[in-house]
Design an enzyme around this catalytic site. Structure first.
Site, PDB file in Angstrom:
ATOM      1  N   GLU A 295      -2.989 -11.432 -16.785  1.00 53.88           N
ATOM      2  CA  GLU A 295      -4.363 -11.889 -17.061  1.00 53.88           C
ATOM      3  C   GLU A 295      -4.466 -13.206 -17.840  1.00 53.88           C
ATOM      4  O   GLU A 295      -5.130 -13.278 -18.867  1.00 53.88           O
ATOM      5  CB  GLU A 295      -5.122 -10.782 -17.811  1.00 53.88           C
TER       6      GLU A 295
ATOM      7  N   GLU B 235      -2.963  -1.858  -9.602  1.00 54.67           N
ATOM      8  CA  GLU B 235      -3.688  -0.953 -10.504  1.00 54.67           C
ATOM      9  C   GLU B 235      -4.902  -0.365  -9.778  1.00 54.67           C
ATOM     10  O   GLU B 235      -6.010  -0.327 -10.304  1.00 54.67           O
ATOM     11  CB  GLU B 235      -4.136  -1.710 -11.769  1.00 54.67           C
TER      12      GLU B 235
HETATM   13  C1  GLA Z   1      -5.454  -3.863 -17.371  1.00 49.79           C
HETATM   14  C2  GLA Z   1      -3.995  -3.799 -17.737  1.00 49.79           C
HETATM   15  C3  GLA Z   1      -3.463  -2.401 -17.633  1.00 49.79           C
HETATM   16  C4  GLA Z   1      -4.422  -1.390 -18.214  1.00 49.79           C
HETATM   17  C5  GLA Z   1      -5.743  -1.524 -17.556  1.00 49.79           C
HETATM   18  C6  GLA Z   1      -6.730  -0.519 -18.062  1.00 49.79           C
HETATM   19  O1  GLA Z   1      -5.703  -3.875 -16.048  1.00 49.79           O
HETATM   20  O2  GLA Z   1      -3.181  -4.613 -16.952  1.00 49.79           O
HETATM   21  O3  GLA Z   1      -2.272  -2.329 -18.334  1.00 49.79           O
HETATM   22  O4  GLA Z   1      -4.529  -1.563 -19.600  1.00 49.79           O
HETATM   23  O5  GLA Z   1      -6.217  -2.810 -17.862  1.00 49.79           O
HETATM   24  O6  GLA Z   1      -6.173   0.671 -18.454  1.00 49.79           O
END
Ligand code: GLA
Length: 379
Positions: free
Chosen positions: A156, A263
């Site tokens: 990020e 994710e």
């Molecule tokens: C982001 C992070 C993850 C996690 C999610 C929410 O996407 O990359 O590690 O913390 O947020 O749980």
């Protein structure tokens, strides 16, 4: 998990153990396409949650740690590392022959304040922060060299408007913190695959920023294997559209990169805000209207979720040559982060296994999206 749910989960996994009822495994259904995985918490890889651990072993061939490799947990104080949970995570993956992911080395969240400060609480110099970055990466990656096969090196680093995030990493080190992080990571494990991971890259403005970042990393000659699209999506087919997901995968593929969906979850709850951000620090006040499905998910929404998942997997399959892995952010709805983000204490249904470890219609829809196909030449 409350005890009734736990009993149902154990009962259902026993039924499966006896071979009476067995759902197909995602890892088998997509074996000619991509790896399929989930992010795990300690009760799953430590196997204290017997039923969820069994579900993970049956369904997935790649795992990501939800938290235990984040800086704040693995390296809480200067010079002190806590590798106990991470060792357990890696051992679970090895025992079950899974492709093990490391998540994440350099991020603006879940990184203790001391990393960026001196003993007086003032910002450290660029040199000190670079030295801390190198020590962290070499200690954590070095410990699992050759065992953790792929790492989210930077998480990020791009803002919604496409600029670089004004994180302490950027402010103290400058823009080259990115190139340097990948150099340190390659030095720590030359065989490891190295990724850049972010949310919201389906937004063309943010994507343009990430593409510019990738080009800079490539021009600097660092190892960059792939880009992780986090895939925190919404039920509403506009957020993002499947076309935007398709375009995003295509754009990163054109840069010669692999793409991972890292994710994946689909939020079915009413949005607390209009932003598409998955920035973890965002929080809104709990309100009854924001938590409408405490008693269960209405069938109509269950079906909508199934269609949404089927449409997303159709895109992933279209790009099966580029998409190396699809990882869900969690195993069952019970422990999803979306029960507490961006509003605490909601009852959320974003995954394909329910609170009783049972496959949801979305699971069947994903399986249905997989058509028989010929293996690629390389297989
Ligand atoms: C982001 C992070 C993850 C996690 C999610 C929410 O996407 O990359 O590690 O913390 O947020 O749980």
């Amino acid at each position: 998990m409350n005890s009734i749910i736990k009993i149902i989960c154990i009962a259902s996994s026993l039924t499966l153990a006896t071979g009476v009822v067995a759902e197909p495994a995602l890892k088998d259904v997509f074996k000619n396409d991509f790896l399929v995985g989930a992010a795990l918490n300690p009760s799953q890889f430590g196997e204290s949650n017997v039923s969820e651990a069994a579900l993970v072993k049956r369904q997935f061939n790649t795992i990501t740690p939800e938290n235990v490799l984040k800086w704040g947990l693995v390296h809480p104080e200067p010079g002190r590392f806590d590798f106990t949970p991470a060792d357990r995570y890696v051992a679970f993956g090895e025992t079950n022959q899974m492709f093990i992911i490391g998540h994440t080395l350099i991020w603006h969240q879940q990184t203790p304040a001391w990393v960026f400060q001196d003993e007086q609480g003032k910002p450290v110099s660029r040199e000190v922060l670079l030295a801390r970055m190198r020590e962290h990466i070499s200690s954590v990656m070095g410990r699992y060299r050759g065992r953790i096969k792929g790492w989210d090196v930077v998480n990020e680093a791009v803002e919604e408007n496409g600029s670089l995030r004004k994180s302490p990493w950027l402010k103290i080190i400058g823009e080259d913190f990115l190139v340097t992080a990948y150099q340190f990571a390659h030095e720590a494990d030359p065989q490891a695959q190295l990724y850049y991971n972010d949310y919201g890259l389906e937004n063309p403005t943010k994507r343009a920023g990430a593409i510019a970042l990738v080009k800079k990393l490539q021009a600097a000659g660092v190892t960059l294997t792939g880009v992780g699209l986090q895939g925190h999506y919404r039920l509403d087919a506009k957020f993002p559209t499947t076309q935007a997901v398709d375009d995003t995968i295509a754009d990163f593929t054109k840069l010669g990169l692999k793409v991972m969906i890292t994710e994946l979850d689909v939020d079915v709850l009413p949005p607390a805000n209009i932003s598409l951000s998955a920035e973890v620090s965002t929080q809104f006040k709990a309100e009854t209207r924001l938590n409408p499905f405490i008693q269960g998910l209405p069938d109509a929404i269950q079906q909508q979720l199934a269609q949404r998942y089927a449409a997303l997997f159709a895109v992933f399959l279209k790009h099966r040559d580029a998409v190396a892995r699809v990882t869900f952010w969690g195993v069952t709805d019970e422990a999803s982060w979306l029960n507490n983000w961006p509003v605490r204490g909601r009852t959320s249904y974003p995954l394909v296994f329910d609170r009783n470890c049972q496959p949801k219609p979305a699971f069947q829809a994903i399986i249905g999206s997989a058509q028989p196909k010929t293996p690629r030449a390389s297989e």
